[in-house]
Design a protein around this motif. Sequence first.
Motif, PDB file in Angstrom:
ATOM      1  N   ASP B  26       0.832  -1.212   0.000  1.00  0.00           N
ATOM      2  CA  ASP B  26       0.000   0.000   0.000  1.00  0.00           C
ATOM      3  C   ASP B  26       0.865   1.259   0.000  1.00  0.00           C
ATOM      4  O   ASP B  26       0.613   2.202  -0.752  1.00  0.00           O
ATOM      5  CB  ASP B  26      -0.908   0.027   1.240  1.00  0.00           C
ATOM      6  N   TYR B  30       1.112   4.032  -3.088  1.00  0.00           N
ATOM      7  CA  TYR B  30       0.747   5.446  -2.897  1.00  0.00           C
ATOM      8  C   TYR B  30       1.942   6.360  -3.180  1.00  0.00           C
ATOM      9  O   TYR B  30       1.784   7.422  -3.804  1.00  0.00           O
ATOM     10  CB  TYR B  30       0.201   5.662  -1.484  1.00  0.00           C
ATOM     11  N   GLN B  33       2.283   6.808  -6.803  1.00  0.00           N
ATOM     12  CA  GLN B  33       1.220   7.697  -7.292  1.00  0.00           C
ATOM     13  C   GLN B  33       1.571   9.169  -7.021  1.00  0.00           C
ATOM     14  O   GLN B  33       1.378  10.033  -7.884  1.00  0.00           O
ATOM     15  CB  GLN B  33      -0.080   7.339  -6.581  1.00  0.00           C
ATOM     16  N   ILE B  34       2.145   9.440  -5.841  1.00  0.00           N
ATOM     17  CA  ILE B  34       2.540  10.813  -5.479  1.00  0.00           C
ATOM     18  C   ILE B  34       3.582  11.344  -6.474  1.00  0.00           C
ATOM     19  O   ILE B  34       3.465  12.457  -6.989  1.00  0.00           O
ATOM     20  CB  ILE B  34       3.121  10.872  -4.039  1.00  0.00           C
ATOM     21  N   GLU B  73       0.990  15.035   1.326  1.00  0.00           N
ATOM     22  CA  GLU B  73       1.018  13.634   0.889  1.00  0.00           C
ATOM     23  C   GLU B  73       2.054  12.832   1.696  1.00  0.00           C
ATOM     24  O   GLU B  73       1.834  11.663   2.014  1.00  0.00           O
ATOM     25  CB  GLU B  73       1.304  13.566  -0.614  1.00  0.00           C
ATOM     26  N   ALA B  76       0.613  11.815   4.888  1.00  0.00           N
ATOM     27  CA  ALA B  76      -0.225  10.611   4.754  1.00  0.00           C
ATOM     28  C   ALA B  76       0.665   9.358   4.781  1.00  0.00           C
ATOM     29  O   ALA B  76       0.329   8.357   5.413  1.00  0.00           O
ATOM     30  CB  ALA B  76      -1.037  10.668   3.469  1.00  0.00           C
ATOM     31  N   MET B  80       0.722   6.119   7.327  1.00  0.00           N
ATOM     32  CA  MET B  80       0.774   4.718   6.862  1.00  0.00           C
ATOM     33  C   MET B  80       1.925   3.973   7.539  1.00  0.00           C
ATOM     34  O   MET B  80       1.765   2.835   7.974  1.00  0.00           O
ATOM     35  CB  MET B  80       0.959   4.667   5.335  1.00  0.00           C
TER      36      MET B  80
END
Lengths: 159, 104
Positions: B26, B30, B33-34, B73, B76, B80
Amino acid sequence: MKNIISCNFYSLYSLKKAYCLIILLCFSMLIVQGCAMKWVSDYDARLATEIIDVSKQVDTFYGELIETEDANRGYDKFKDRYIQIEVNIRALLVQNMARQLNDESISIAETILEKWLKYKTKHKLAGIYKSTLAKNHRKRFTRLFTAMSVAEEAKRSDK
Amino acid sequence: MSFNMDAVLGNMLSAVKDSVDTDWNDVQGYAKQILENEKEALATLAQQRINGEITEEELQSELDDEKDTVEAEMNAIQVMNKAMAQRAANAAMDVLLQAIKIAI
């Protein structure tokens, strides 16, 4: 002399026994109470839904603004929506601030609020909102709300 | 009942590995993606400035906001990571407590 040695030995033995008892007691307490490490706040399913709702409101706002002709894109036409969405973003911030071990989510919410107020003020002062900038800001808010949502979902204990 | 610490430690390690393996996918997804979003955003801003769609002042403001967006981001990602460590530590602790319960 013999007494002193035996006394010290007895003290050491007692001390060792006491340590063992304390350790055993701690382990027993952990077993009885259930031990859990905690470094992030608990997952809030209602807040997770609310993040998506406010994200949709912001996205709809920009969708409508971009579709509006430049001449009709004055601040007054969007003033009420700006205020309503600002209230909802502040509510997200307050809910995050009310939880412990939640510094990162608070920071994300503060960034979202700061950007919303910045773009609102610029729109108000300039009286116009360039399509190019509106498209950039729409994408930026998508990323910011995604960050907030990802952070909340990461807190799920059932993952 | 006997308490084999080596076996317990091995099981704890295995519990940590299983927990981290799932979460790591995960985090990695992510993070990727960032980086892709940021690359696209910076390329778009450069093109907008070249085309004269935005002024120098607007470009500077947009770049400042990009910096804040990446920071959010990263926050975040931090959550995580913390949650991943929490789950792994608790999985290891569960194994240890279970072994103690059996041994008592």
